[in-house]
Design a protein around this motif. Structure first.
Motif: not given
Length: 294
Positions: A84-105, A206-213
């Protein structure tokens, strides 16, 4: 998944782009105009699950949908970046790269948990979050250690995803979807069949299930003060509506709304109704939350 082979079948393929932002190569679709709105799918799905919801949002919002790492057409760049923390952290990096600041998620199931965690990481937090049948609960009792352990064992076996993908049939997929409490069209079922037949996609799930916390996120629910709509389907057999009800009770600015006769994939069953509820909430999330509490 092989884009060249699948793009003729994939919804909104004309809006697809592939963005290399370490450590992943992301599959992104973006369309519409207005404030930014980010869509995050659940585990074992892909952005295709929002196919019929997106056109109902693009008149008012600049909508970005993303395949999560290892899912759909996003190629995972690291074996250990599916938590969970890795996915959201990597998404934050992607959004910064794209210059996309969501007003809603807007997130569905596990994607709803990502939406909450991501909101806490963004330098400019969204003004609202919508969780559709959010997966906010840990397994109880024996399942709390047994299910994650099995997922880890399966994920570590290189033949698991190959066997699962190669033995999947349309009937299996239909039964799997029915088990969530949702009823989908033949067209929608065929897209899930294409996903589950793909070895890399199965391995990613499966990898997401295995690492989910979820424990750190659950512990912080009381600190999450962004106006949030927790939307559930009464027929959801994958995540009990009570999970969202209980989460909403712990969050200071949350509204729980349950809709009858819809299951876990409610946004695919009735995208018209779900879009209407989302748009009404986003029009004035603070007022909606206050009225719901009253």
């Amino acid at each position: 998944m092989n884009w060249d082979l699948e793009k003729a079948h994939w919804p909104h393929a004309q809006y697809s782009r592939f963005v290399r932002v370490r450590p992943h190569q992301w599959h992104v679709q973006r369309q519409g105009s207005g404030p930014g709105l980010l869509l995050l799918h659940g585990a074992a799905a892909s952005l295709h699950s929002f196919a019929d919801l997106i056109p109902r949002l693009t008149d008012r919002y600049d909508v970005m949908a993303v395949d999560l790492p290892g899912h759909g057409f996003t190629t995972k760049g690291s074996a250990m970046r599916s938590s969970l923390t890795s996915v959201s952290s990597d998404l934050a990096t992607l959004l910064d790269h794209e210059g996309f600041s969501p007003q809603c998620i807007v997130g569905h199931s596990a994607g709803a948990a990502v939406a909450l965690d991501l909101s806490l990481r963004l330098p400019d937090p969204p003004k609202a979050v919508v969780a559709i049948n959010g997966a906010f609960a840990e397994f109880d009792g024996v399942a709390g250690w047994l299910f994650p352990m099995l997922a880890k064992l399966l994920a570590l076996n290189p033949f698991t995803s190959l066997f699962f993908a190669s033995t999947t049939t349309p009937r299996n997929v239909s039964q799997l979807i029915a088990a969530t409490g949702s009823e989908l069209s033949d067209v929608q079922l065929r897209l899930y069949y294409r996903l589950i037949r793909d070895r890399a996609h199965v391995a990613g799930a499966l990898a997401m299930m295995a690492q989910w916390d979820l424990r750190p996120l659950i512990a912080r629910l009381g600190d999450f003060d962004i106006p949030t709509l927790l939307l559930t389907g009464d027929r959801d057999k994958a995540v009990a509506p009570a999970v969202s009800r209980d989460a909403a009770a712990r969050m200071p600015n949350a509204l729980w709304k349950s809709m009858p006769a819809l299951g876990h994939l409610m946004h695919e069953e009735r995208p018209d109704l779900v879009a209407e509820v989302i748009l009404d909430f986003l029009a004035d999330p603070i007022s909606a939350q206050t009225q719901g509490a009253a």
